[in-house]
Write a protein that holds these residues in place. Structure first.
Motif, PDB file in Angstrom:
ATOM      1  N   ASP A  33       0.790  -1.224  -0.009  1.00  0.00           N
ATOM      2  CA  ASP A  33       0.070   0.030  -0.026  1.00  0.00           C
ATOM      3  C   ASP A  33       0.944   1.131  -0.142  1.00  0.00           C
ATOM      4  O   ASP A  33       1.666   1.405   0.799  1.00  0.00           O
ATOM      5  N   LEU A  34       0.811   2.079  -0.895  1.00  0.00           N
ATOM      6  CA  LEU A  34       1.628   3.298  -1.227  1.00  0.00           C
ATOM      7  C   LEU A  34       0.958   4.514  -0.991  1.00  0.00           C
ATOM      8  O   LEU A  34      -0.175   4.547  -1.518  1.00  0.00           O
ATOM      9  N   SER A  35       1.992   5.406  -0.555  1.00  0.00           N
ATOM     10  CA  SER A  35       1.531   6.832  -0.708  1.00  0.00           C
ATOM     11  C   SER A  35       2.319   7.749  -1.642  1.00  0.00           C
ATOM     12  O   SER A  35       3.511   7.561  -1.580  1.00  0.00           O
ATOM     13  N   VAL A  36       1.822   8.334  -2.615  1.00  0.00           N
ATOM     14  CA  VAL A  36       2.439   9.470  -3.522  1.00  0.00           C
ATOM     15  C   VAL A  36       2.209  10.658  -3.379  1.00  0.00           C
ATOM     16  O   VAL A  36       1.014  11.126  -3.394  1.00  0.00           O
ATOM     17  N   VAL A  37       3.140  11.495  -2.777  1.00  0.00           N
ATOM     18  CA  VAL A  37       2.870  12.910  -2.628  1.00  0.00           C
ATOM     19  C   VAL A  37       3.613  13.890  -3.458  1.00  0.00           C
ATOM     20  O   VAL A  37       4.833  13.740  -3.678  1.00  0.00           O
ATOM     21  N   LEU A  38       2.988  14.907  -3.927  1.00  0.00           N
ATOM     22  CA  LEU A  38       3.476  15.758  -4.784  1.00  0.00           C
ATOM     23  C   LEU A  38       3.416  17.260  -4.152  1.00  0.00           C
ATOM     24  O   LEU A  38       1.913  17.792  -4.259  1.00  0.00           O
ATOM     25  N   PRO A  39       4.567  17.630  -3.625  1.00  0.00           N
ATOM     26  CA  PRO A  39       4.346  19.003  -2.746  1.00  0.00           C
ATOM     27  C   PRO A  39       3.808  20.078  -3.439  1.00  0.00           C
ATOM     28  O   PRO A  39       3.193  20.850  -2.730  1.00  0.00           O
ATOM     29  N   PHE A  40       4.090  20.185  -4.781  1.00  0.00           N
ATOM     30  CA  PHE A  40       3.483  21.161  -5.521  1.00  0.00           C
ATOM     31  C   PHE A  40       2.492  21.354  -6.291  1.00  0.00           C
ATOM     32  O   PHE A  40       1.863  22.179  -6.982  1.00  0.00           O
ATOM     33  N   ASN A  41       2.072  20.022  -6.151  1.00  0.00           N
ATOM     34  CA  ASN A  41       0.646  19.477  -6.922  1.00  0.00           C
ATOM     35  C   ASN A  41      -0.112  18.651  -6.227  1.00  0.00           C
ATOM     36  O   ASN A  41      -0.278  17.561  -6.165  1.00  0.00           O
ATOM     37  N   ALA A  42      -0.677  19.285  -5.133  1.00  0.00           N
ATOM     38  CA  ALA A  42      -1.404  18.300  -4.111  1.00  0.00           C
ATOM     39  C   ALA A  42      -2.413  17.788  -4.767  1.00  0.00           C
ATOM     40  O   ALA A  42      -2.929  16.553  -4.297  1.00  0.00           O
ATOM     41  N   GLU A  43      -3.245  18.187  -5.589  1.00  0.00           N
ATOM     42  CA  GLU A  43      -4.378  17.625  -6.430  1.00  0.00           C
ATOM     43  C   GLU A  43      -3.902  16.134  -6.753  1.00  0.00           C
ATOM     44  O   GLU A  43      -4.780  15.478  -7.262  1.00  0.00           O
ATOM     45  N   LEU A  44      -2.615  16.275  -7.327  1.00  0.00           N
ATOM     46  CA  LEU A  44      -2.056  14.863  -7.826  1.00  0.00           C
ATOM     47  C   LEU A  44      -1.763  13.742  -6.731  1.00  0.00           C
ATOM     48  O   LEU A  44      -1.299  12.589  -7.257  1.00  0.00           O
TER      49      LEU A  44
ATOM     50  N   ALA B  94       7.825  14.066  -6.698  1.00  0.00           N
ATOM     51  CA  ALA B  94       7.136  12.941  -6.173  1.00  0.00           C
ATOM     52  C   ALA B  94       7.849  12.383  -4.955  1.00  0.00           C
ATOM     53  O   ALA B  94       9.216  12.133  -5.057  1.00  0.00           O
ATOM     54  N   SER B  95       7.114  12.105  -4.110  1.00  0.00           N
ATOM     55  CA  SER B  95       7.826  11.498  -2.813  1.00  0.00           C
ATOM     56  C   SER B  95       6.984  10.146  -2.479  1.00  0.00           C
ATOM     57  O   SER B  95       5.677  10.251  -2.276  1.00  0.00           O
ATOM     58  N   VAL B  96       7.457   8.823  -2.506  1.00  0.00           N
ATOM     59  CA  VAL B  96       6.796   7.778  -2.489  1.00  0.00           C
ATOM     60  C   VAL B  96       7.056   7.003  -1.179  1.00  0.00           C
ATOM     61  O   VAL B  96       8.366   7.115  -0.604  1.00  0.00           O
ATOM     62  N   SER B  97       6.116   6.596  -0.352  1.00  0.00           N
ATOM     63  CA  SER B  97       6.460   6.155   0.755  1.00  0.00           C
ATOM     64  C   SER B  97       5.566   4.682   1.012  1.00  0.00           C
ATOM     65  O   SER B  97       4.220   4.819   0.391  1.00  0.00           O
ATOM     66  N   ILE B  98       5.767   3.746   1.806  1.00  0.00           N
ATOM     67  CA  ILE B  98       5.052   2.647   1.803  1.00  0.00           C
ATOM     68  C   ILE B  98       4.282   2.772   3.268  1.00  0.00           C
ATOM     69  O   ILE B  98       4.804   2.698   4.256  1.00  0.00           O
TER      70      ILE B  98
END
Length: 253
Positions: free
Chosen positions: A65-76, A125-129
């Motif tokens: 189960d992954l989380s992908v965070v885009l700090p300058f494009n939170a809608e993504l 993008a920053s990916v975390s588990i």
């Protein structure tokens, strides 16, 4: 005329000598054993030498189960699971191969996919588990033996607690940990939970890896009690409250 001493039966004094005597004898023999693991299973031809090497960087696997965070494009921003075929399907980025990659490599793939689709030139993008699909296995004298999800940094003690803790019959000073070596052979070591919890021995606080197996054997007292129950009580039943005594001054009818 003197009479021969007579054996008389009395139920006023319970006789509980046999079980403690057997237990004491068996516990004495057990105390001579330095390790619970039988010597034949400790030989080099059965187990590889234990290695404390730091596990290699985590590789994403199906079911993570992954989380992908885009700090300058939170809608993504996105959260989802890796499919059984090893791919991750993310809105605006499409389907991306994920299994076998590190989180940094997957983040780079997400950035490229978003740039190719014209969504973000560089999404950073920053990916975390969030939850790994990796499992460990806990068996023996624990509240709930079975498969447990492996969390990042999980220790042997934490895994035992996740299995609802140790039973009263657990041999806490010799918990067995089995792990695969890099060449695929099994490695074995024992963990002294008593030393960890009573003396703070950090050497016993081993961090687990995917597919590790923990086995908690029975304590020697529990083994003795089970042995007596199986091989004495059921094979040679007798009334424990029946005491045979010898009277030097019997009273003849």
């Amino acid at each position: 005329m003197n009479k021969e001493p007579q054996a008389t039966a009395s139920s006023t004094r319970p006789m509980n000598i046999t079980r403690p005597a057997l237990a004491l004898g068996l516990m004495t023999l057990t105390a001579c054993t330095q390790t619970w693991v039988e010597p034949k299973y400790q030989q080099p031809d059965h187990f590889a030498a234990w290695s404390e090497a730091t596990p290699s960087v985590y590789r994403i696997m199906p079911g993570d189960d992954l989380s992908v965070v885009l700090p300058f494009n939170a809608e993504l921003n996105f959260r989802g699971s890796v499919a059984p075929d090893g791919s991750l399907t993310m809105p605006f980025a499409g389907t991306i191969p994920a299994a076998g990659l590190t989180v940094a490599q997957l983040a780079d793939s997400v950035n490229k996919a978003l740039a190719t689709g014209g969504m973000a030139k560089n999404g950073y993008a920053s990916v975390s588990i969030i939850q790994s699909a990796a499992k460990i296995y806990v068996g023996g004298q624990v509240g709930r033996p079975g498969e447990i999800a492996l969390h990042n940094g999980m220790s042997v003690m934490q895994a035992i607690m996740a299995a609802q803790g140790l039973l009263d019959t657990a041999r806490t000073n010799e918990v067995v940990l089995i792990r695969r070596s890099p060449d695929g052979r099994e490695m074995l070591r024992t963990i002294d939970i008593d030393a960890l919890t009573h003396r703070g021995d950090s050497k016993q606080d081993v961090v687990l890896q995917a597919a590790d197996t923990i086995f908690v054997p029975k304590s020697s007292i529990a083994e003795v009690d089970q042995w007596i129950d199986q091989y004495i009580d059921k094979v040679i039943p007798f009334n424990r409250g029946f005491d045979y005594t010898i009277s030097n001054n019997p009273t003849w009818p």
